[in-house]
Motif scaffolding. Sequence first.
Motif, PDB file in Angstrom:
ATOM      1  N   GLU A 114       0.810  -1.210   0.000  1.00  0.00           N
ATOM      2  CA  GLU A 114       0.000   0.000   0.000  1.00  0.00           C
ATOM      3  C   GLU A 114       0.855   1.277   0.000  1.00  0.00           C
ATOM      4  N   GLY A 115       1.857   1.273  -0.847  1.00  0.00           N
ATOM      5  CA  GLY A 115       2.703   2.444  -1.001  1.00  0.00           C
ATOM      6  C   GLY A 115       3.797   2.577   0.035  1.00  0.00           C
ATOM      7  N   GLN A 116       3.879   1.640   0.989  1.00  0.00           N
ATOM      8  CA  GLN A 116       4.892   1.673   2.039  1.00  0.00           C
ATOM      9  C   GLN A 116       5.963   0.608   1.777  1.00  0.00           C
ATOM     10  N   ARG A 117       7.201   0.978   2.046  1.00  0.00           N
ATOM     11  CA  ARG A 117       8.330   0.057   1.923  1.00  0.00           C
ATOM     12  C   ARG A 117       8.832  -0.274   3.333  1.00  0.00           C
ATOM     13  N   ILE A 118       8.711  -1.553   3.700  1.00  0.00           N
ATOM     14  CA  ILE A 118       8.970  -1.987   5.068  1.00  0.00           C
ATOM     15  C   ILE A 118      10.014  -3.104   5.063  1.00  0.00           C
ATOM     16  N   LEU A 119      11.034  -2.960   5.881  1.00  0.00           N
ATOM     17  CA  LEU A 119      12.026  -4.018   6.054  1.00  0.00           C
ATOM     18  C   LEU A 119      11.678  -4.832   7.293  1.00  0.00           C
ATOM     19  N   LEU A 120      11.703  -6.155   7.155  1.00  0.00           N
ATOM     20  CA  LEU A 120      11.465  -7.057   8.275  1.00  0.00           C
ATOM     21  C   LEU A 120      12.789  -7.712   8.665  1.00  0.00           C
ATOM     22  N   ASP A 121      13.161  -7.578   9.928  1.00  0.00           N
ATOM     23  CA  ASP A 121      14.401  -8.177  10.452  1.00  0.00           C
ATOM     24  C   ASP A 121      15.555  -8.074   9.451  1.00  0.00           C
ATOM     25  N   PRO A 122      15.950  -6.869   9.078  1.00  0.00           N
ATOM     26  CA  PRO A 122      16.946  -6.707   8.008  1.00  0.00           C
ATOM     27  C   PRO A 122      18.378  -7.028   8.442  1.00  0.00           C
ATOM     28  N   MET A 123      18.613  -8.307   8.721  1.00  0.00           N
ATOM     29  CA  MET A 123      19.974  -8.758   8.979  1.00  0.00           C
ATOM     30  C   MET A 123      20.609  -8.971   7.608  1.00  0.00           C
ATOM     31  N   LEU A 124      21.352  -7.978   7.132  1.00  0.00           N
ATOM     32  CA  LEU A 124      21.915  -8.014   5.788  1.00  0.00           C
ATOM     33  C   LEU A 124      23.437  -8.107   5.814  1.00  0.00           C
ATOM     34  N   GLY A 125      23.997  -8.283   6.998  1.00  0.00           N
ATOM     35  CA  GLY A 125      25.442  -8.337   7.150  1.00  0.00           C
ATOM     36  C   GLY A 125      26.021  -9.711   6.884  1.00  0.00           C
ATOM     37  N   LYS A 126      27.311  -9.833   7.100  1.00  0.00           N
ATOM     38  CA  LYS A 126      28.040 -11.057   6.790  1.00  0.00           C
ATOM     39  C   LYS A 126      27.962 -12.088   7.901  1.00  0.00           C
ATOM     40  N   ALA A 127      28.044 -11.648   9.161  1.00  0.00           N
ATOM     41  CA  ALA A 127      28.158 -12.582  10.286  1.00  0.00           C
ATOM     42  C   ALA A 127      27.041 -12.373  11.298  1.00  0.00           C
ATOM     43  N   ALA A 128      26.379 -13.465  11.682  1.00  0.00           N
ATOM     44  CA  ALA A 128      25.325 -13.410  12.694  1.00  0.00           C
ATOM     45  C   ALA A 128      25.939 -13.628  14.072  1.00  0.00           C
ATOM     46  N   SER A 129      26.853 -12.742  14.433  1.00  0.00           N
ATOM     47  CA  SER A 129      27.569 -12.850  15.699  1.00  0.00           C
ATOM     48  C   SER A 129      28.213 -11.500  16.000  1.00  0.00           C
ATOM     49  N   PRO A 130      28.709 -11.300  17.228  1.00  0.00           N
ATOM     50  CA  PRO A 130      29.341 -10.028  17.557  1.00  0.00           C
ATOM     51  C   PRO A 130      30.744  -9.873  16.990  1.00  0.00           C
ATOM     52  N   VAL A 131      31.280 -10.945  16.410  1.00  0.00           N
ATOM     53  CA  VAL A 131      32.614 -10.894  15.801  1.00  0.00           C
ATOM     54  C   VAL A 131      32.516 -11.392  14.364  1.00  0.00           C
ATOM     55  N   PRO A 132      33.339 -10.880  13.454  1.00  0.00           N
ATOM     56  CA  PRO A 132      33.180 -11.165  12.020  1.00  0.00           C
ATOM     57  C   PRO A 132      33.610 -12.550  11.565  1.00  0.00           C
ATOM     58  N   PHE A 133      34.239 -13.335  12.438  1.00  0.00           N
ATOM     59  CA  PHE A 133      34.763 -14.631  12.008  1.00  0.00           C
ATOM     60  C   PHE A 133      33.895 -15.804  12.461  1.00  0.00           C
ATOM     61  N   MET A 134      32.715 -15.538  12.984  1.00  0.00           N
ATOM     62  CA  MET A 134      31.828 -16.612  13.434  1.00  0.00           C
ATOM     63  C   MET A 134      30.474 -16.520  12.733  1.00  0.00           C
TER      64      MET A 134
END
Length: 372
Positions: A114-134
Amino acid sequence: MLKKLITAVLLLTAAVVLFVNCAPQFGGKATGISLDKMKNSRNYKDGKFVNLVETSMDMGVGSMLETMKEYFQKVNGTPSQPLPVKFGEGDQSAVDSLTYLTWFGHSAFLLEMEGQRILLDPMLGKAASPVPFMINRFPYEEKIDIDAIEDIDAVIISHDHYDHLDHSSIVKLDKVVNHFYVPLGVGAHLQRWGVKADKITELDWWQDTTLEHIKLVCTPSRHFSGRGLTDRNATLWSSWVIQGSHTNLYFSGDSGYAGHFKQIGEKFGPFDFTLMECGQYNEKWAQIHMMPEETLQAHLDVKGKKMMPIHWGAFELAMHTWTDPVERLLTAADKHNVEVVSPFIGERFSLNGMEPQERWWKHVLNRQVASK
């Protein structure tokens, strides 16, 4: 030697504590009005949020060791070939009476409604952790171009786990987002990352708000929260009802199976389309993540019509193979005549006209076999 060992342990402990307390990706703690709202919630007890039904997440040492053994012994936990994507492909028309979705893998979506652009849980990064190697994202044939995402009216967050709420994604998206809708307490993370307080709306279960002509309802899920060592259940977790004039959509977030699905179906169903958690499950934590057969039942409980399995296709967080969630869900759906949508990652499609698709992951498996 003993003194050296004790000193090393103390130094390591101090370094970990310092990192957790200072690194921005761990988020913030609620204060002021936000904290008062949390304390007034019927779901907040003794300084923590609780589920509607008793939910245990604790595993003994023996169970944890067994889980670790299973994790390292499993096969096909991740795809050995890059996953095919269709960013910029699919239906590119724009009709206000139609609803469009673009899946980024896991539980991340762009919803156009309806004319709205909505992001749901936009985890778009590389790592699902607090550090980039996990816990790195599966390889895609083309990377997600977060800089190409513009003009976002709203971001909806289900809970604060790293595979749903990503520090780097929020920092990059903030300049193109008008407003954030989150469960109680999650706003503190956003504010620490630079999001202004007046751009954040926090809701408790069963509370609602409006985005233009769209009704947003924060609804229960059966899960937990936390980003650090000592903040278990310090913020609320949720599912979401998104009701427009033409489309009624349900986004499950993360959840174990329980009676809240029927409650939601009775209050807000039937739903034209459901985005249902299906992946990263195990019998040891069955109370906080559904098995695929339970995912199908949850869809039926909320009175859904078409459904799409989510929470797979991006990260390895459990012992099952990476295709097991969608395969088991499709088998269960066939028994109940439920229509399942399984688009390519990055493919924009209309909820009103999307037909069942080819099982694209089969091509990945076939290439994997051929390369051996």
